[in-house]
Design an enzyme around this catalytic site. Sequence first.
Site, PDB file in Angstrom:
ATOM      1  N   GLY A 182      28.356  40.251  31.878  1.00 53.81           N
ATOM      2  CA  GLY A 182      28.044  39.197  30.773  1.00 53.81           C
ATOM      3  C   GLY A 182      26.697  39.853  29.922  1.00 53.81           C
ATOM      4  O   GLY A 182      25.973  39.012  28.941  1.00 53.81           O
ATOM      5  N   ASN A 184      35.388  40.794  29.100  1.00 56.57           N
ATOM      6  CA  ASN A 184      35.648  39.403  28.737  1.00 56.57           C
ATOM      7  C   ASN A 184      34.684  38.844  27.867  1.00 56.57           C
ATOM      8  O   ASN A 184      35.226  38.425  26.505  1.00 56.57           O
ATOM      9  CB  ASN A 184      35.693  38.598  30.065  1.00 56.57           C
ATOM     10  CG  ASN A 184      36.002  37.021  29.683  1.00 56.57           C
ATOM     11  OD1 ASN A 184      36.571  36.510  30.806  1.00 56.57           O
ATOM     12  ND2 ASN A 184      36.037  36.627  28.343  1.00 56.57           N
ATOM     13  N   SER A 185      33.310  38.724  28.201  1.00 54.89           N
ATOM     14  CA  SER A 185      32.413  38.277  27.144  1.00 54.89           C
ATOM     15  C   SER A 185      32.184  38.607  25.823  1.00 54.89           C
ATOM     16  O   SER A 185      32.179  37.984  24.790  1.00 54.89           O
ATOM     17  CB  SER A 185      30.857  38.049  27.878  1.00 54.89           C
ATOM     18  OG  SER A 185      31.058  37.622  29.112  1.00 54.89           O
ATOM     19  N   GLY A 230      29.488  44.397  31.559  1.00 54.56           N
ATOM     20  CA  GLY A 230      28.429  44.828  31.125  1.00 54.56           C
ATOM     21  C   GLY A 230      28.532  45.469  29.400  1.00 54.56           C
ATOM     22  O   GLY A 230      27.809  45.654  28.788  1.00 54.56           O
ATOM     23  N   LYS A 254      40.851  41.450  42.312  1.00 57.53           N
ATOM     24  CA  LYS A 254      39.363  42.198  41.661  1.00 57.53           C
ATOM     25  C   LYS A 254      38.621  41.435  42.564  1.00 57.53           C
ATOM     26  O   LYS A 254      38.156  40.361  42.774  1.00 57.53           O
ATOM     27  CB  LYS A 254      39.235  41.665  40.368  1.00 57.53           C
ATOM     28  CG  LYS A 254      37.800  42.002  39.844  1.00 57.53           C
ATOM     29  CD  LYS A 254      37.787  41.658  38.278  1.00 57.53           C
ATOM     30  CE  LYS A 254      36.064  41.473  37.998  1.00 57.53           C
ATOM     31  NZ  LYS A 254      35.743  41.250  36.920  1.00 57.53           N
TER      32      LYS A 254
END
Lengths: 253, 65
Positions: A154, A203-204, A182, A93
Site C-alpha cells: 500500500g 491492488n492499491s 508496493g 498467496k
Amino acid sequence: MRDFYGVTLPGAMMLGTAQYPSPTIMAEAFEASSASVATVSLRREAGGGQAFWDLIRGLGLRVLPNTAGCHTAREAVTTARMAREVFQTDWIKLEVIGHADTLQPDPFGLLEAAKTLCAEGFQVFPYTTEDQVLAQRLVDAGCRVLMPWGAPIGSGMGLNNRHGLRSLRAAFPDIPMVIDAGLGLPSHAAEAMEMGFDAVLLNSAVAQAGDPVAMARAFGLAVQAGALARDADPMGVREMGMPSTPLLGKAWL
Amino acid sequence: MRIEVNGEPRDIAATTVEGALSELGWGEARVATALNGDFLPSAARADQTLRDGDRLEVLAPMQGG
C-alpha cells in the site's frame, strides 16, 4: 511467460479486488488491465460474500486467495485451508505479517506456514522480502514461486531495493517470481519486468487512482512493455557518453 | 445453547455446526467454517456437535489484494 505451478498465464499481471469505488469500476479495471489473476480474501460473512463471489466468477479469471492480515503461522494455515475449500484452488498467496506499520513479512512464521501448507499439497505463493537465505528456505520447503515485495504493502514507493531484487532474481533463475506489493506507478511495473521478474501483483495503485480503469490500462501496457524490453536484450549501461551518429563523414567546418 | 458466531454471542437451538449454519441463514451459502480456531471442512459439519461457549467462524469470499 513462465508457468506458475504448471499454469501458463496469458498475461503477467495479477490484480487485487479491494478498495475500488464500486463493483462496476472493479470489473472495468480488470477488463482494461488484461490481468490474468484476481486476488481475493476470506472475511466474516456479513451479507456481501455471495454477491462478491458471483462478481469474481464473472471475471472468468484464475483466483489467488490470500491470507492477508494473518500475523501467525497458525492463523495463516487455518485461513489457507478455509480458502482452499471456498475457492476450490490449491493456490494460496501466503502472507504472515510481522510488523503492523511496515506490513513486512514475518520470515519465521512465513517459513513455518509454508512448510505446513506445501506438505498439505498447497501451491504456495509466499509474500516475502528480497532475503536470499529466506528464499532458499522457502524453496526447500516446496515453494515453486516466490513473491518478493517491491515496497511495503500500500505504500506505492515502487522497487525499494533494486540491488537486492536483482540479486534475488539472479540467484534463483528457475523460480518464477512475482513482485508483490508496493508498486505505485506503471513505470515501477515496467522496471520489475525489465529486471526479469515474471509478473507483478498490485491492488492499491489501481484501485486508489483517481481513474482506476485508466490506471489499470496503463499498468497493463507497462507490464507488456517491460516484458518485451527484457526479451529484446537491452543494451549495456556505460559511464561515459558515446555518440550514436557516425563520426565518419562529418563535414570539416 | 449460547455460542459465539463471528465474534457475536448467539443463542441457537441446533446441536451441530450444519444445523447452526442453517438456523443462522447460511444453509446454502458459500462459506468456510472454523470451530474454536481450527478449520472445519464442510463435509464434517453434519457430525460436528456444538457445545456451550464454542467459537464458530463463518467466512465468505471477500475483496482482497
